[in-house]
Structure formats: structure tokens, C-alpha cells
Enzyme design. Sequence first.
Site, PDB file in Angstrom:
ATOM      1  N   LYS A 272      40.667 -18.023  23.819  1.00  0.00           N
ATOM      2  CA  LYS A 272      40.461 -18.970  24.915  1.00  0.00           C
ATOM      3  C   LYS A 272      41.666 -18.897  25.852  1.00  0.00           C
ATOM      4  CE  LYS A 272      37.320 -22.115  22.584  1.00  0.00           C
ATOM      5  NZ  LYS A 272      36.170 -21.833  23.465  1.00  0.00           N
ATOM      6  N   ARG A 348      27.794 -20.541  16.137  1.00  0.00           N
ATOM      7  CA  ARG A 348      26.451 -20.091  15.737  1.00  0.00           C
ATOM      8  C   ARG A 348      26.519 -19.152  14.540  1.00  0.00           C
ATOM      9  NH1 ARG A 348      25.469 -17.570  21.628  1.00  0.00           N
ATOM     10  NH2 ARG A 348      26.823 -19.338  22.119  1.00  0.00           N
TER      11      ARG A 348
HETATM   12  N1  BES Z   1      33.431 -24.649  20.696  1.00  0.00           N
HETATM   13  C1  BES Z   1      33.029 -23.898  21.822  1.00  0.00           C
HETATM   14  C2  BES Z   1      32.138 -24.689  22.768  1.00  0.00           C
HETATM   15  C3  BES Z   1      32.823 -25.762  23.551  1.00  0.00           C
HETATM   16  C4  BES Z   1      33.432 -25.474  24.747  1.00  0.00           C
HETATM   17  C5  BES Z   1      32.773 -27.070  23.115  1.00  0.00           C
HETATM   18  C6  BES Z   1      34.021 -26.483  25.479  1.00  0.00           C
HETATM   19  C7  BES Z   1      33.350 -28.078  23.854  1.00  0.00           C
HETATM   20  C8  BES Z   1      33.970 -27.787  25.036  1.00  0.00           C
HETATM   21  C9  BES Z   1      32.230 -22.671  21.379  1.00  0.00           C
HETATM   22  O1  BES Z   1      32.621 -22.115  20.183  1.00  0.00           O
HETATM   23  C10 BES Z   1      32.455 -21.629  22.417  1.00  0.00           C
HETATM   24  O2  BES Z   1      33.557 -21.174  22.553  1.00  0.00           O
HETATM   25  N2  BES Z   1      31.389 -21.280  23.128  1.00  0.00           N
HETATM   26  C11 BES Z   1      31.466 -20.321  24.142  1.00  0.00           C
HETATM   27  C12 BES Z   1      30.262 -19.412  23.996  1.00  0.00           C
HETATM   28  C13 BES Z   1      30.336 -18.182  24.844  1.00  0.00           C
HETATM   29  C14 BES Z   1      31.411 -17.258  24.338  1.00  0.00           C
HETATM   30  C15 BES Z   1      28.988 -17.507  24.774  1.00  0.00           C
HETATM   31  C16 BES Z   1      31.429 -21.046  25.476  1.00  0.00           C
HETATM   32  O3  BES Z   1      30.746 -22.063  25.593  1.00  0.00           O
HETATM   33  O4  BES Z   1      32.119 -20.622  26.397  1.00  0.00           O
HETATM   34 MN    MN Z   2      34.211 -20.711  20.418  1.00  0.00          MN
END
Ligand code: BES
Ligand code: MN
Length: 496
Positions: A272, A348
Site C-alpha cells: 500500500k 478474498r
Molecule cells: N483491506 C483492503 C480493502 C480496504 C481498503 C478496506 C480501504 C478499507 C479501506 C483490501 O484488502 C484491499 O486492499 N483491496 C484492494 C483490492 C484491489 C487490489 C483489487 C483495494 O480495494 O484497493
Molecule cells: Mn489488501
Amino acid sequence: MVLAFRCSPSTLHDWSGDALAVGLFSGDDGTAIRAALEQRYGIDLGQRLERRQFKAKPGECLTFEFPGANAASLVLVGLGAAADFGLDGLRRAAASAARAGAACGSGSLALALPVDGIDPEAAAMAMAEAVRLSLFADQRFKSEPEPRPLPSSVALLGLPESAGASLTTVAAVCSGVELARELVAAPPNVVTPQALADTAASIAASFGLELQVLERADCEALGMGSYLAVAQGSDLPPKFIHLTYRPSGPVTRRLALVGKGLTFDSGGYNLKTAGSQIEMMKYDMGGSGAVLGAMRAIAELRPEGVEVHMVVAACDNMISGGAIHPGAIVTASNGKTIEINNTDAEGRLTLADALVYASKLEPDAIVDLATLTGACLIALGEEIAGLWSPSDGLATALVSAAEQGGEALWRMPLRASYREGLKSGLADMKNTGPRPGGSITAALFLQDFVGPTIPWAHLDIAGTVWSDKGRGLDPAGATGFGVRTLVNWVLAGGMA
Ligand code: BES
Ligand code: MN
Ligand code: ZN
């Protein structure tokens, strides 16, 4: 938090105690109550309200002190127009009244809010829930907690004492919400996979539930290659947690609650970056917080006829020499192969094996909760969680359970054609589709791991798990979202 609630047939004319909170509609709708207050306190209320520019807008609060008088603190709570007022308005008004009443430092508080036309039990539950949940504060991590005045007793005026029967349910549900809030708010160096397992153990010990915690080797034996791929980069061992409530009598429905339990999500090698709120990713176990909170409430309430299984595949998503490579291909416990084209779509991957495990229990319904996608937060904001389900019956039952608890769900489409986006040239599927519709492809991915005949629903709580500013009954921070929906759904029989 110990707060004693009581339904009381007293009225704002004759209740005696420390602080009286009275709801006022805007415009002419408030005239009768204004007159009653003028009589009780011997004041010209109209003049006072004008001077303080009180418009009786929803949530607006005004406190007057009458030293020496009975009910020496008078809190006026704006309700807006009578035509727009309902159970949700009652909840919000009770929350505002509780905060203002507590600020008066009073021991006994009474709420005189309009309950005509609302089922008395539902009104009592909504008000008590609102008071307790809005007064919650988390001071565990302060070296010197600030003393906080809380009322010791709260009277809900205008309700028959019989409506108080439902208040034990409220206490259990609120304990569940508070547990979820504490788990979600705690930092990632405190709430680890082991800590989630310990929490399940303490619920099991307190309420006589069954607990099974699978270690890494057990999960390997079950072929959970998808979940373990996420866990492998961390120094913290994964914990696969299965907590079971069995009713004392016969079982007519078997239900499974599955929660995403990422105690921290760094993104892995798809790390991130700035602006992605990496420092908030302690709340990526919000789904598991909600199902643990719900189990605590269910265990205390012991509903008949329903057997409830909670499944959490807990781990954290970290970087190290042993962490999973972007592009790796892994095999889940149902034999499906997954090309991990993005290590940040890890939730997921953990849920895949958790859903396969839950399906093997042959439940009558599965509900999963997950902080799954940023896309859901963008689509629905902080107040509404996304709901995906191929079952109209389950979707309807969950929406009404949520509504009853003051939580909001919005049904989203499981559009089959979007499954194209998850196609892989090499493996059975990729874990990540294109950015547009990202929360839909995430839900479609999960669907592949649910037994084909089991009614299933997925709630994406990425937006609702946390509130920076606080809203409604939720103080700023962790909301405990999902507990009320799940408990209401289970208490109603877990219909699908
Ligand atoms: N935990 C995150 C989703 C999330 C993002 C929750 C911001 C709360 C606030 C999840 O694991 C994630 O990183 N999802 C990615 C998916 C993408 C890589 C397809 C996302 O939402 O950017
Ligand atoms: Mn994630
Ligand atoms: Zn995540």
C-alpha cells in the site's frame, strides 16, 4: 459499561430525578410539549428558545439548568418535522439526549421522546441501544483515563413496564457491539491472529461454546493454499478459528458466520502506498470483530433452534523473504487454482478457504462480512455496507435485520458477466479483476468457494467499519458495524 434501563409510564410532567431530556418537533408540532415544560419549570420557554436560536433541527441540543428544582437539568433535543420522524429519528434523538444528559453529570436521566405509533418494544430497544452505544468510550490505551460522568439509571418515559422485557436483549447486543469496537480499534500489535483466537476462547469459556483453532499445519493438511499464501509472509502464525454455538433443544437451522480476519493489511508486495491509509489497516479484521461480537451476544442470549458456526481465517498480510510473490499460483481447499495477480487482494484469498470450510459444515445459510474493497467505500460511503447475494430471501432477511438495528445495507449486483474479469490464462482464475466494478468482481470471486446449493450473502463493510468523525450512535473510531444485523437475523431464525 453498566447502565440500568427502565421503561416508565411516568411523563415529563411527573418524572422526578436529575436530568430530563425532552424531544421537541420543529414548528407547530412541538406546541403541546413546550406548554407542558413552561408549566413544569415556570418559564417562558419561547423566549429562551428564541434567545438561544433553537430551531429543533434533528440532533440539535440545548441544556438549561434549574438549580434546586426537581429534574434540575433540562435537555431539549431537536427532532425536526413530525412527518419525517420514525424509529431512526428516535435512535438519533436518544443518542443526542444521552450525550447531553451525561454531560450534565446527572445520576438519573429520563428520556421523554415521542413513541406514539412505534411498537413499544422496538422503541425501548432502539432508545436503550442508542444511549448505551453513544456513551461508549475506549480509554484502554491512555495511561491516565479521563474520568467520564455516566448516568447510573436511564428511564424511558411513556412506555409500559412490559416493554422492558426486551432490554436484556439490548444489553447482550451492546456487549457484542462493544467487543467488536474494541477489537477493531486495538492496534495491530495488540490484536494479532493469536489475540482473535484468545477472544474466541474467552467467549467459549464464559458461555460454554465449542472452539476449534486450526494451526498452520492443520490448514496445510486441509489444503488451504489460498489462505496460507497470505499468511506466509508474516512472523505471526495464522490461526483458523471455528467457534460453535449449539442450542440446548433440537436444531432446526444451522447457520455460518464468516469474518475476514486480517489483523493488518500492508498489501504485501503490492505494498500500500501513500494515501492508501496503510496505517488504518488494523481495521481489516472488522469482519471478524463483527462475527465475534455477534457470537458473544448469541451465546449470552441462547436462542432456541439455531446452531451457529463462526469461522475466521486470521492472519496478517506482510512483506518478507518468505512472502508470496505477485504472480504466484496457489491451490485453494476446493482444488481451484488462483493466480495471485495482486497480493493486496488478500482478503478474498483468506475467505476462499474459510468459505470452503464453512460450506463443508452443510449450513442452511452462510453470511460473510469483510472489509473487502476500497471500491465499496467509494460506492456507498461510510454509512452503508454493500450486500451481495444470489438469494432474494436471504438478502431480504438481512436488509430487514439491519434496518431493525439501525444499520444500513444496500443490495449490489452479482453480475455474472463480470466474472470475465477474473479469467487467468494459466490458472482457474485470478484474484483481481479490473478497477471498475472492483467490489462486484470481489464478490463474484468469493461465490466460487461457496457450496452451490447453500444460500450465501456477502457484506462488504470496508466503508462502515470505521468513522473518523463519529455518526449517529457511533462515537468517532470503530463502529462495531454488523453485530446488530447478524444478531437480529439469527434471533429471527436466520431465514434465507
Ligand atoms: N483491506 C483492503 C480493502 C480496504 C481498503 C478496506 C480501504 C478499507 C479501506 C483490501 O484488502 C484491499 O486492499 N483491496 C484492494 C483490492 C484491489 C487490489 C483489487 C483495494 O480495494 O484497493
Ligand atoms: Mn489488501
Ligand atoms: Zn485487506
